[in-house]
Design a protein around this motif. Structure first.
Motif, PDB file in Angstrom:
ATOM      1  N   THR A 141      -1.737  -5.383   2.190  1.00 26.31           N
ATOM      2  CA  THR A 141      -1.470  -5.124   0.784  1.00 26.31           C
ATOM      3  C   THR A 141      -0.649  -3.852   0.722  1.00 26.31           C
ATOM      4  O   THR A 141      -0.916  -2.904   1.458  1.00 26.31           O
ATOM      5  CB  THR A 141      -2.797  -4.920   0.016  1.00 26.31           C
ATOM      6  OG1 THR A 141      -3.611  -6.074   0.194  1.00 26.31           O
ATOM      7  CG2 THR A 141      -2.550  -4.687  -1.458  1.00 26.31           C
ATOM      8  N   LEU A 142       0.342  -3.848  -0.144  1.00 24.40           N
ATOM      9  CA  LEU A 142       1.109  -2.638  -0.400  1.00 24.40           C
ATOM     10  C   LEU A 142       0.635  -2.096  -1.736  1.00 24.40           C
ATOM     11  O   LEU A 142       0.592  -2.812  -2.721  1.00 24.40           O
ATOM     12  CB  LEU A 142       2.610  -2.933  -0.448  1.00 24.40           C
ATOM     13  CG  LEU A 142       3.206  -3.606   0.780  1.00 24.40           C
ATOM     14  CD1 LEU A 142       4.714  -3.803   0.599  1.00 24.40           C
ATOM     15  CD2 LEU A 142       2.908  -2.828   2.053  1.00 24.40           C
ATOM     16  N   ARG A 143       0.271  -0.822  -1.748  1.00 25.17           N
ATOM     17  CA  ARG A 143      -0.228  -0.233  -2.987  1.00 25.17           C
ATOM     18  C   ARG A 143       0.398   1.137  -3.205  1.00 25.17           C
ATOM     19  O   ARG A 143       0.910   1.763  -2.285  1.00 25.17           O
ATOM     20  CB  ARG A 143      -1.747  -0.125  -2.975  1.00 25.17           C
ATOM     21  CG  ARG A 143      -2.287   0.812  -1.922  1.00 25.17           C
ATOM     22  CD  ARG A 143      -3.727   1.214  -2.200  1.00 25.17           C
ATOM     23  NE  ARG A 143      -4.284   2.020  -1.139  1.00 25.17           N
ATOM     24  CZ  ARG A 143      -4.027   3.298  -0.956  1.00 25.17           C
ATOM     25  NH1 ARG A 143      -3.214   3.957  -1.766  1.00 25.17           N
ATOM     26  NH2 ARG A 143      -4.584   3.965   0.057  1.00 25.17           N
ATOM     27  N   ALA A 144       0.318   1.598  -4.442  1.00 26.46           N
ATOM     28  CA  ALA A 144       0.845   2.911  -4.795  1.00 26.46           C
ATOM     29  C   ALA A 144       0.066   4.001  -4.068  1.00 26.46           C
ATOM     30  O   ALA A 144      -1.106   3.832  -3.737  1.00 26.46           O
ATOM     31  CB  ALA A 144       0.759   3.111  -6.312  1.00 26.46           C
ATOM     32  N   TYR A 195       9.011  -8.111  -2.581  1.00 27.34           N
ATOM     33  CA  TYR A 195       8.978  -7.239  -3.758  1.00 27.34           C
ATOM     34  C   TYR A 195      10.383  -6.808  -4.155  1.00 27.34           C
ATOM     35  O   TYR A 195      10.752  -6.843  -5.338  1.00 27.34           O
ATOM     36  CB  TYR A 195       8.098  -6.011  -3.467  1.00 27.34           C
ATOM     37  CG  TYR A 195       8.085  -5.026  -4.594  1.00 27.34           C
ATOM     38  CD1 TYR A 195       7.266  -5.212  -5.704  1.00 27.34           C
ATOM     39  CD2 TYR A 195       8.918  -3.913  -4.572  1.00 27.34           C
ATOM     40  CE1 TYR A 195       7.267  -4.313  -6.759  1.00 27.34           C
ATOM     41  CE2 TYR A 195       8.924  -3.011  -5.625  1.00 27.34           C
ATOM     42  CZ  TYR A 195       8.102  -3.218  -6.713  1.00 27.34           C
ATOM     43  OH  TYR A 195       8.119  -2.337  -7.756  1.00 27.34           O
ATOM     44  N   LEU A 201       4.945   3.266  -0.636  1.00 26.22           N
ATOM     45  CA  LEU A 201       3.796   2.379  -0.733  1.00 26.22           C
ATOM     46  C   LEU A 201       2.930   2.501   0.514  1.00 26.22           C
ATOM     47  O   LEU A 201       3.438   2.609   1.632  1.00 26.22           O
ATOM     48  CB  LEU A 201       4.263   0.925  -0.892  1.00 26.22           C
ATOM     49  CG  LEU A 201       5.098   0.654  -2.143  1.00 26.22           C
ATOM     50  CD1 LEU A 201       5.791  -0.696  -2.045  1.00 26.22           C
ATOM     51  CD2 LEU A 201       4.235   0.738  -3.388  1.00 26.22           C
ATOM     52  N   GLN A 221      -9.261  -3.016   4.456  1.00 23.56           N
ATOM     53  CA  GLN A 221      -9.012  -1.976   3.451  1.00 23.56           C
ATOM     54  C   GLN A 221      -8.797  -0.593   4.063  1.00 23.56           C
ATOM     55  O   GLN A 221      -9.086   0.431   3.451  1.00 23.56           O
ATOM     56  CB  GLN A 221     -10.136  -1.938   2.401  1.00 23.56           C
ATOM     57  CG  GLN A 221     -10.327  -3.261   1.672  1.00 23.56           C
ATOM     58  CD  GLN A 221      -9.021  -3.754   1.050  1.00 23.56           C
ATOM     59  OE1 GLN A 221      -8.400  -3.048   0.274  1.00 23.56           O
ATOM     60  NE2 GLN A 221      -8.606  -4.955   1.396  1.00 23.56           N
ATOM     61  N   ASP A 234      -4.787   9.726  -0.441  1.00 19.92           N
ATOM     62  CA  ASP A 234      -3.898   9.509   0.701  1.00 19.92           C
ATOM     63  C   ASP A 234      -3.298  10.803   1.229  1.00 19.92           C
ATOM     64  O   ASP A 234      -2.526  10.784   2.195  1.00 19.92           O
ATOM     65  CB  ASP A 234      -2.759   8.561   0.305  1.00 19.92           C
ATOM     66  CG  ASP A 234      -3.269   7.190  -0.085  1.00 19.92           C
ATOM     67  OD1 ASP A 234      -4.140   6.651   0.627  1.00 19.92           O
ATOM     68  OD2 ASP A 234      -2.780   6.651  -1.103  1.00 19.92           O
ATOM     69  N   THR A 262      -6.014   2.066   5.413  1.00 22.19           N
ATOM     70  CA  THR A 262      -4.597   2.377   5.281  1.00 22.19           C
ATOM     71  C   THR A 262      -4.026   2.594   6.678  1.00 22.19           C
ATOM     72  O   THR A 262      -4.467   3.495   7.397  1.00 22.19           O
ATOM     73  CB  THR A 262      -4.380   3.625   4.402  1.00 22.19           C
ATOM     74  OG1 THR A 262      -4.999   3.386   3.129  1.00 22.19           O
ATOM     75  CG2 THR A 262      -2.908   3.915   4.204  1.00 22.19           C
ATOM     76  N   GLU A 266      -2.069   7.285  -3.671  1.00 23.04           N
ATOM     77  CA  GLU A 266      -3.164   7.877  -4.444  1.00 23.04           C
ATOM     78  C   GLU A 266      -3.467   9.280  -3.922  1.00 23.04           C
ATOM     79  O   GLU A 266      -3.154   9.588  -2.768  1.00 23.04           O
ATOM     80  CB  GLU A 266      -4.431   7.020  -4.294  1.00 23.04           C
ATOM     81  CG  GLU A 266      -4.314   5.601  -4.788  1.00 23.04           C
ATOM     82  CD  GLU A 266      -4.367   5.482  -6.307  1.00 23.04           C
ATOM     83  OE1 GLU A 266      -4.663   6.501  -6.974  1.00 23.04           O
ATOM     84  OE2 GLU A 266      -4.119   4.388  -6.810  1.00 23.04           O
ATOM     85  N   ASN A 322       6.055   6.329  -9.227  1.00 24.99           N
ATOM     86  CA  ASN A 322       6.128   5.028  -8.568  1.00 24.99           C
ATOM     87  C   ASN A 322       6.989   4.042  -9.357  1.00 24.99           C
ATOM     88  O   ASN A 322       6.834   2.845  -9.247  1.00 24.99           O
ATOM     89  CB  ASN A 322       4.753   4.446  -8.259  1.00 24.99           C
ATOM     90  CG  ASN A 322       4.533   4.365  -6.766  1.00 24.99           C
ATOM     91  OD1 ASN A 322       5.265   4.977  -5.983  1.00 24.99           O
ATOM     92  ND2 ASN A 322       3.548   3.619  -6.362  1.00 24.99           N
TER      93      ASN A 322
END
Length: 168
Positions: A6-9, A112, A61, A68, A14, A70, A11, A51
């Motif tokens: 999964t690519l996520r913003a 994307y 990302l 889960q 991180d 990273t 946070e 973002n």
């Protein structure tokens, strides 16, 4: 077995991973950065980052695996809305390299970039000694027809680089 990511913003949580990656001197020779970043500077970056690729002209990302965890970062940088192109950069934590996460993340980013951002072209600049990245991008459909002479400087040595492109 194909990896799922999964690519996520990015946070605030991180920050430690971002700090390790940005200050890993072994990565400086393959990228465009060569200065350390303070936690404060990175905290400010995370706080100010919208973002929104149209506002920031880049998008960072986080790559998250099936558990889960990273495992790395993938970027769209130097975004040009006029020419509908962006540069791609990817860094995986060492323990997750050569396991299929890079391919899964690059595949998701390509989808994307085409389906959401409507880019015409992605590109990456890869040093000739970075065989693993060259192979990954080539496997994902990027082509290289241009060699950039003495493009990257590492310590006192210049290295040629491949300009790799992907067209939609």
């Amino acid at each position: 077995m194909k990896k799922q990511v999964t690519l996520r913003a990015i946070e605030p949580e991180d920050l430690d991973l971002l700090y390790r990656i940005e200050n890993d001197m072994s990565l400086w020779r393959i990228g465009s950065g060569n200065v350390p970043y303070s936690r404060f500077a990175l905290h400010e970056y995370v706080e100010r980052c919208t973002n929104d690729i149209y506002v920031d002209k880049q998008m960072r990302l986080m790559i998250v695996n099936e558990e889960q965890v990273t495992v790395g970062i993938i970027d769209l940088m130097d975004f040009s809305p006029q020419h509908r192109r962006a540069e791609v950069g990817i860094v995986l934590m060492e323990q997750y390299r050569r396991q299929g996460y890079g391919m899964a993340a690059l595949e998701a980013l390509i989808q994307y970039a085409h389906g959401v951002v409507h880019l015409h072209q992605l590109y990456s600049i890869i040093g000739v000694s970075n065989q693993a990245s060259f192979a990954l991008f080539q496997k994902m459909g990027f082509t290289s027809q241009i060699c950039l002479k003495d493009w990257l400087l590492s310590e006192e040595n210049y290295e040629d680089a491949h300009l790799m492109q992907y067209f939609f």
